[in-house]
Design an enzyme around this catalytic site. Structure first.
Site, PDB file in Angstrom:
ATOM      1  N   ASP A 168       0.834  -1.173   0.068  1.00 23.43           N
ATOM      2  CA  ASP A 168       0.166  -0.057  -0.010  1.00 23.43           C
ATOM      3  C   ASP A 168       0.882   1.352   0.114  1.00 23.43           C
ATOM      4  OD1 ASP A 168      -2.340  -1.675  -0.031  1.00 23.43           O
ATOM      5  OD2 ASP A 168      -2.375  -1.433   2.293  1.00 23.43           O
ATOM      6  N   GLU A 169       1.957   1.143   0.668  1.00 24.63           N
ATOM      7  CA  GLU A 169       2.803   2.352   0.844  1.00 24.63           C
ATOM      8  C   GLU A 169       3.385   2.718  -0.488  1.00 24.63           C
ATOM      9  OE1 GLU A 169       6.936   3.919   3.102  1.00 24.63           O
ATOM     10  OE2 GLU A 169       6.203   2.074   3.378  1.00 24.63           O
TER      11      GLU A 169
END
Length: 464
Positions: free
Chosen positions: A167-168
């Site tokens: 997700d980052e």
């Protein structure tokens, strides 16, 4: 001479018609004003709790979104005092307290009436991922203190948690493409439109504890664990993303130094630690504590037996040996003969297009000794790790900001979050409703005018 009864009635009718027309005009102007006023502005707060520091960002967007996604802009950036929250293992309460200063700045910017509806989230990245691996109870205590402080604040607190590496990287991809106008652009005709897919760029985030690579490949993503899917402004995207924990700059430098440690006998019969560092300039000499080098989960060797508490580091100034030492931190042999593999056996489809590189760790004059190692690490990662070449190197741009907006995962997170935040009726729908309302008002006014006019004619010119 007084008015006749017909003239009196006519005056009353004309007065009523004038009052009706004036009322219609007032209603028309009031509704037009409410339609033409700017849409309400919504706000959101995101904390980026990185390995070396924590930053707060305030974002804002009009309440009437575009195809269910907010048109978001950065309103405030604030760096919290002190190191990253993973550094507060000895006193977790300080991790929460370190956020108060920036939070107060954010609340001063956002109208007080909107505090309770402002979504607020803290995402912790690689520093807390490493701490969770090393000591999960310490990580949980830090998260508890952070959540305590933020839940006491008058905001819509959405939680404090670890942000997955996938997700980052994917949120950082959203950020850079949004800022560059590759997801949504405003046309000369005054409409929002989706730009051609060829304008999309890849995102490379080089942090202190991890590094992320994210882009839209030309073909399918064969490893589902590296695929992130989004719907933004009505369009679907499938993004390849992978986070390499322990390959951020700080952890690479620690791992490199730990591999160079040797134990030597001292004259007094005691042992001491020595590291001859090829990346440090010749003549450099310093004494540093030895134990912290081996505390990170990224260092897979233990402290040499018999070593003293301190380590003597001597610079050798040998760039060739520096490159060789850095290469030993990568497992390139695991990807030999595979076109869709980087290092350490990690899958990566073929790259395409331009890439924006965000270097998110802070620079400091006291780190001059590390500049050579840092530069050669970046070259090794980009050229031998990710597979850039002399021909594709010009497609890389190194940026901290684009268009006055910080490049990182937080804006992408907020854009994705706006898909789940209710919006007011879109401007087009409001305009349609206004048109129907205005037509009704005009029709009522015309009908009343016609009735009054007919009555006046009947009074003034009665039939014989």
């Amino acid at each position: 001479m007084g008015l006749s009864w017909k003239e009196g009635v006519l005056t009353i009718l004309l007065g009523a018609a004038a009052a009706s027309g004036l009322t219609t005009l007032i209603l028309f102007l009031v509704e037009a004003t409410s339609i033409l006023l700017p849409a309400d502005t919504k706000f959101g707060i995101v904390f980026d709790a990185g390995s070396s520091h924590t930053s707060l960002f305030v974002y804002k967007w009009p309440a009437d979104k575009e195809n269910n996604t907010g048109v978001v802009s950065q309103a405030l950036a604030c760096q919290a005092e002190g190191p990253g929250i993973s550094s507060y293992t000895s006193d977790p309460a300080l991790a929460g307290e370190s956020l108060r200063g920036c939070l107060e700045e954010a609340l001063a910017l956002i109208p007080e009436a909107q505090h309770r509806e402002t979504p607020t989230f803290l995402g912790a990245t690689a520093g807390m991922r490493l701490l969770s691996q090393k000591n999960s109870s310490q990580a949980e205590r830090i998260f508890a203190e952070v959540a305590r402080v933020l839940s006491q604040s008058p905001v819509d607190f959405r939680g404090a948690s670890l942000l997955a590496g996938l997700d980052e990287g994917a949120f950082a991809w959203i950020t850079i493409n949004y800022v560059l106008g590759s997801l949504l652009t405003y046309t000369f005709s005054g409409e929002w439109a989706r730009p051609p897919e060829a304008t999309l760029v890849g995102a490379l985030d080089m942090g202190g504890a991890s590094t992320q690579m994210s882009f839209v490949p030309g073909g399918p993503i064969l490893d589902a664990s590296t695929k992130a899917s989004f719907i933004l402004y009505g369009s679907s995207y499938s993004v390849y993303s992978h986070s390499y924990l322990c390959f951020g700059r700080d952890e690479v430098l620690n791992r490199l130094l730990a591999r160079l440690v040797q134990v030597r006998p001292a004259r007094a019969g005691r042992h001491s630690g020595l590291a001859r560092h090829p990346c440090y300039h010749s003549g450099y000499r310093a004494t540093v504590p030895l134990a912290p080098l081996f505390e990170s989960p990224c260092v897979h060797t233990s402290m040499p037996p018999g070593a003293a508490q301190n380590l003597t580091v001597e610079g050798a100034g040998n760039p060739g040996a520096c490159v060789s030492a850095i290469r030993e931190l990568f497992n390139f042999s695991s990807c030999e003969g595979q076109a869709d593999c980087t290092f350490d056996g990690v899958y990566q489809p073929l790259m395409q297009g331009r890439f924006y590189v965000e270097v998110s760790y802070p620079e400091h004059a006291s780190w001059l000794r590390d500049y050579c190692a840092s530069g050669l690490y970046i070259l090794t990662l980009l050229l031998e790790g990710y597979g850039f070449s002399e021909e594709t190197w010009p497609s890389i741009e190194f940026r901290r900001q684009a268009g006055g907006t910080d490049i990182g995962w937080t804006l992408g997170y907020m854009l994705n979050l706006t898909n789940m935040i209710p919006a007011k009726a879109p401007a087009m729908k409001q305009a349609e409703n206004y048109g129907v309302w205005a037509a009704g008002i005009v029709l009522v006014g015309l009908t009343l005018g016609a009735i009054l006019g007919a009555a006046a004619v009947q009074l003034l010119w009665p039939r014989d």
